[in-house]
Design an enzyme around this catalytic site. Structure first.
Site, PDB file in Angstrom:
ATOM      1  N   HIS A   1       0.838  -1.195   0.000  1.00 50.12           N
ATOM      2  CA  HIS A   1       0.000   0.000   0.000  1.00 50.12           C
ATOM      3  C   HIS A   1       0.877   1.251   0.000  1.00 50.12           C
ATOM      4  CE1 HIS A   1      -2.484  -3.239   1.616  1.00 50.12           C
ATOM      5  NE2 HIS A   1      -3.553  -2.540   1.261  1.00 50.12           N
TER       6      HIS A   1
ATOM      7  N   HIS B   1      -3.860   3.516  -3.574  1.00 49.76           N
ATOM      8  CA  HIS B   1      -4.083   3.060  -2.189  1.00 49.76           C
ATOM      9  C   HIS B   1      -3.410   1.714  -1.931  1.00 49.76           C
ATOM     10  CE1 HIS B   1      -6.129   2.180   1.622  1.00 49.76           C
ATOM     11  NE2 HIS B   1      -6.251   0.946   1.146  1.00 49.76           N
TER      12      HIS B   1
ATOM     13  N   GLU C   1     -18.172  -2.748  24.279  1.00 52.13           N
ATOM     14  CA  GLU C   1     -17.517  -4.053  24.387  1.00 52.13           C
ATOM     15  C   GLU C   1     -16.284  -4.180  23.498  1.00 52.13           C
ATOM     16  OE1 GLU C   1     -21.811  -4.752  25.610  1.00 52.13           O
ATOM     17  OE2 GLU C   1     -20.805  -3.732  23.938  1.00 52.13           O
TER      18      GLU C   1
ATOM     19  N   HIS D   1     -30.419 -12.712  24.216  1.00 48.75           N
ATOM     20  CA  HIS D   1     -29.420 -12.677  25.279  1.00 48.75           C
ATOM     21  C   HIS D   1     -28.930 -14.065  25.688  1.00 48.75           C
ATOM     22  CE1 HIS D   1     -30.461  -8.519  25.470  1.00 48.75           C
ATOM     23  NE2 HIS D   1     -29.736  -8.291  26.536  1.00 48.75           N
TER      24      HIS D   1
END
Length: 653
Positions: free
Chosen positions: A28, A260, A407, A469
């Protein structure tokens, strides 16, 4: 500053990046060419690190979040004096080279983090900065032995990933002012213009999250970059330096997505070098470029390292006990602090999450460099150290971290803390949300970081919260990750064993899967036999028997079934809390534990059957989503009972 030598150094760095990427025709070049002035200025005039001691604990950390710009980092390490030779640059992206496709922590000298999946480097940088702040505050005169900056280089892609906002938000809230981010703003992504998918005001976004924001209008202006970094080091908030650059600077295709992720090629490479006015052969760096970095970066780092050794000696004399702890913390010498004389009430009947909560406090009281927290579920997962305060912008001494409902970022921060060293962290949340964290957990495993993940509410027994859950497939997901140990203990004693294994691990992350519902203490369970991953918890009486293999709460279910059978079928019951450890045993050792023929084995777990057929032909599992209601009622509704296990055993016998 010497503009002539700076320009020559930047031209040589850019040109070497072109050669490095052209040789394997892979890499890159875009960000590497655009961000070269930023990294050269940082290393030459600011970064404090010693290339002859690349793991020196008080060095400034350089976290590359945009890991695809690895070619730029390797070239910078090479010209700065690290053990990255020109031959290594020539072996970029080839098998067994130091210069891997994306940076790998512990593999290449001078690489402070593994990166590539965008956004994670930024979260790791927050963890590194958090660790520096906590360690400096927790020891008497701690600023003498822990005092450095954390620099992070990131790009547009990093800031599009959701984890970036989690990181930005928490870092600003905690006022981690020694975190300085260099944002290579080139407005191009792999597919095209950034504006195709992104129209935020980045400056206001960071300011809203309580960051100091500076801007460099011309990414080729070394003086402007230098001034911005100098200013950032004085900030009372974390700093974002927006450096406006041109992707693939010098290429005929500069400013477009064409540069890129594809090598420039020989012709365009020559063209770019002509733009830089760089008339040297391929893979050539002028001696004066090496010398100027030797006289600046390397000399500054060598002096700082030498001075630090004297500081450590003085500190050791003045604070002998604290120095010993400090030294042990960076070596992860945990065992010497643990009192292994633990007993449990034979009548104990409690959720393993509660046992774990008690153990968090036991170990934290014994291990002074242990800290952790949860993603807004500390009271449920029981991660709080009751005798300690919260880590906050006004109290960096706190050992309890409120990660908030973040999280993914929480896992990334734990990785950063471990990359920094000097602390034994742990994090926790509900098991079903391990999916949010998976990419960072994988990064723990790749980087060989002994992260500790506490996951509670481990099965359909979660109950009333329903299918959203109730974890079903999460254990299989975690178990599929190489260099990961997943432990689902059956009772308090196995939970204790799981914690010991996790704390003493130095290169493997551990997930401890904990129950919400109460589990009885099993008389024959063992925290020591767990070292094999599985062991016989209830032995058969004769030679003709059925083997039942179970984990977690299902071990008690298997024992209940054995009691109901009352000798009608002879059973061997095996507790298998950790498949990964068991799989590392020899075939002979495995067979000694499992016994019996494959056809006479039954595996039982209130999660998906995925993976269990490796050990048993018959599997009692939950291969569908759960229900909403009381855990015990759900078990009956879906047939997950000892009576049904008895029926299965009768068929297999």
């Amino acid at each position: 500053m010497n503009n002539r030598i700076d320009n020559l150094a930047i031209a040589s760095i850019r040109s070497l990046c072109i050669d490095e990427i052209n040789k394997p025709n892979s890499g890159h070049p875009g960000m590497a060419l655009g961000a070269a002035p930023s990294i050269d200025t940082l290393y030459k005039y600011h970064l404090v690190s010693d290339p002859t001691h690349p793991t020196w604990i008080n060095r400034d950390r350089f976290i590359l979040s945009s890991g695809h710009a690895s070619g730029l980092l390797y070239v910078m390490l090479h010209v700065s004096g690290y053990q990255v030779k020109m031959d290594d640059i020539k072996k970029f992206r080839t098998i067994n080279s130091l210069t891997t496709g994306h940076p790998e922590y512990g593999h290449t000298p001078g690489v402070d983090n593994t990166s590539g999946p965008l956004g994670q480097g930024l979260s790791q940088a927050v963890g590194v900065a958090l660790a520096e702040a906590h360690i400096a505050s927790k020891y008497p005169e701690g600023y003498k032995i822990m005092n450095h900056y954390t620099y992070c280089m990131l790009g547009d892609g990093d800031l599009e990933e959701g984890i970036s906002q989690e990181a930005i938000s928490l870092a600003g809230h905690l006022k981690l002012n020694k975190l300085i981010c260099l944002y290579d703003s080139n407005a191009i992504t792999l597919d095209g213009k950034l504006s195709d998918s992104f129209s935020e005001n980045t400056k206001m976004r960071f300011k809203a999250s309580k960051w100091n924001v500076l801007e460099v209008k011309d990414g080729n202006d070394v003086n402007e970059i230098n001034q911005a970094i100098t200013c950032a080091k004085k900030s009372k908030e974390p700093t974002l330096i927006i450096v406006n650059t041109i992707i693939g600077y010098g290429s005929k295709n500069q400013g477009t997505n064409k540069v890129h992720g594809a090598a420039l090629g020989v012709e365009d490479g020559k063209y770019a070098k002509s733009v830089y006015k760089y008339n040297y052969p391929e893979f050539t760096v002028p001696k004066e470029v090496y010398q100027t970095l030797k006289d600046s970066f390397a000399k500054r780092g060598a002096k700082a390292y030498k001075d630090y050794q004297q500081t450590l000696k003085s500190y050791q004399k003045k604070h002998a006990k604290d120095y010993e702890v400090f030294n042990d913390a960076f070596k992860l010498n945990v065992a010497k602090y643990i009192n292994d004389n633990v007993t449990f009430d034979p009548k104990l009947n409690e959720a393993t999450r509660k046992t774990s909560g008690n153990l968090v406090n036991k170990f934290a009281n014994e291990i002074p460099f242990m800290m952790g927290g949860a993603a807004d579920v500390a009271g449920s997962v029981m991660t709080k150290i009751s005798s300690e305060t919260m880590f906050s912008a006004t109290n960096y001494k706190g050992r309890n971290v409120a990660f908030g409902i973040r999280e993914f970022e929480m896992a990334g921060i734990q990785n950063g803390i471990l990359l920094h060293g000097g602390l034994r962290p742990y994090v926790g949340c509900f098991f079903v949300f391990a999916d949010y964290m998976k990419a960072a957990i994988r990064m723990s495993a790749i980087s060989k970081l002994p992260a500790i993940y506490l996951f509670s509410h481990d099965s359909i027994y979660v109950g009333e919260d329903g299918p959203t859950h109730e974890p079903i497939e999460q254990a299989a997901m975690l178990r599929s990750i190489p260099n990961m140990q997943v432990i689902r203990p059956c009772d308090a004693r196995e939970t204790y064993g799981a914690w010991k294994l996790a704390l003493n691990s130095k290169a493997t992350p551990t997930a401890i899967i904990l129950s919400r519902q109460n589990l009885p203490l099993i008389k024959t369970s063992s925290d020591k036999k767990m070292k094999n991953g599985a062991y016989i918890i209830s032995k058969e009486k004769g030679n003709k028997y059925v083997t039942v293999i179970a984990s977690g709460s299902e071990v008690a279910l298997a024992l209940e079934a054995k009691h109901k059978l009352n000798g009608k079928v002879d059973l061997r019951i095996v507790s298998m809390p950790c498949m990964e450890t068991f799989n590392s045993l020899s075939e002979k050792e495995q067979n000694e534990i499992l016994g019996n023929k494959y056809e006479k084995r039954i595996a039982v777990e209130a999660l998906t059957s995925f993976g269990w057929h490796r050990y048993a032909k018959h599997v009692m599992s939950v291969d569908h989503y759960g229900l909403s209601g009381k855990g015990s009622e759900i078990a009956k509704a879906i047939g997950f009972t000892s009576d049904n296990l008895v029926k299965l055993i009768m068929k297999v016998k």
